[in-house]
Design an enzyme around this catalytic site. Sequence first.
Site, PDB file in Angstrom:
ATOM      1  N   SER A  37     -31.819  17.106  -7.217  1.00 57.31           N
ATOM      2  CA  SER A  37     -31.668  15.991  -8.162  1.00 57.31           C
ATOM      3  C   SER A  37     -30.681  14.982  -7.599  1.00 57.31           C
ATOM      4  CB  SER A  37     -31.133  16.519  -9.493  1.00 57.31           C
ATOM      5  OG  SER A  37     -30.708  15.443 -10.316  1.00 57.31           O
ATOM      6  N   TYR A  71     -24.972  21.782 -13.591  1.00 58.33           N
ATOM      7  CA  TYR A  71     -26.316  21.372 -13.123  1.00 58.33           C
ATOM      8  C   TYR A  71     -26.193  20.683 -11.761  1.00 58.33           C
ATOM      9  CZ  TYR A  71     -30.842  18.874 -13.141  1.00 58.33           C
ATOM     10  OH  TYR A  71     -32.083  18.366 -12.818  1.00 58.33           O
ATOM     11  N   LYS A 114     -27.873  22.036  -8.313  1.00 60.57           N
ATOM     12  CA  LYS A 114     -28.810  21.217  -7.529  1.00 60.57           C
ATOM     13  C   LYS A 114     -28.242  20.903  -6.137  1.00 60.57           C
ATOM     14  CE  LYS A 114     -32.268  20.853 -10.414  1.00 60.57           C
ATOM     15  NZ  LYS A 114     -33.491  21.636 -10.133  1.00 60.57           N
TER      16      LYS A 114
END
Length: 249
Positions: free
Chosen positions: A140, A155, A159
Amino acid sequence: MLLENKVAIITGAASQRGIGRATAACFAQHGARVVVLDLDPEAAQASALSCGEGHLGLAADVTDPLSIRRAVDQILAHYGRIDVLVNNAGITQPVKTLEIGLSDYNRILDVNLRGTLLMSQAVIPTMQQQQSGSIICLSSVSAQRGGGIFGGPHYSAAKAGVLGLTKAMAREFGPDQIRINALTPGLIQTDITGGLLQDERRHAIIDGIPLGRLGTASDVASAALFLASDLSGYLTGITLDVNGGMLIH
Ligand code: NAD
């Protein structure tokens, strides 16, 4: 037809408006035999059916080695080979550092990062025997710019871990002719935000995107098609940004 007769597994591909489902449909249009893996067996089957005839929808939890083994055994019994894996299953959570509980940390890291490792471990021996394969890992833009879009720091960390894992695996399995690359989407209009992204925030994000719009699932699917196909035959260990120019670096 860029993927004629290739067997392509896509994890987390049941979600109606998701990147995985759009990728499954795109790969099927290009001649692949698609395997949709997702948590719910009926949703996985429905997604595979929506791609046309000859595709497979199976239940698999990417955090669970036994569940993955069962699914991969079924795929090999059915098709006898695996050409492409898209590590797409992912979850996010919009919280700040001091709010991250241990169970949140574990589930975000488990699905995004552990899932990518376990699925890759499950298909690589088959790809080694074939001396060919392409693995695409969904990272991401949050990994590259330190979040600030929707997901929390855990997160971003997961990622970023996916990027490191992708590059290390690319180096390790290049000699087996297995190409392993990462996609770093910007903000894509799917259901991953669970309706929690407010309009005001969305507009502020769009203001910072040179192409002037959010991404669509099919924008990412097209990039995955490129990495899955022989068009990218000399690319491994790369990070391909699909972000409308949100991050140019
Ligand atoms: P989505 O929520 O629409 O789909 C995610 C899918 O993963 C769902 O079908 C869900 O059931 C499945 N899943 C969740 N946990 C699983 C597990 N343990 N095992 C198997 N399947 C599981 O999300 P999306 O927006 O299509 O995101 C797809 C990928 O792209 C994710 O890895 C996400 O982090 C990444 N990504 C998305 C965006 C975005 O803006 N949407 C941006 C950058 C990266």
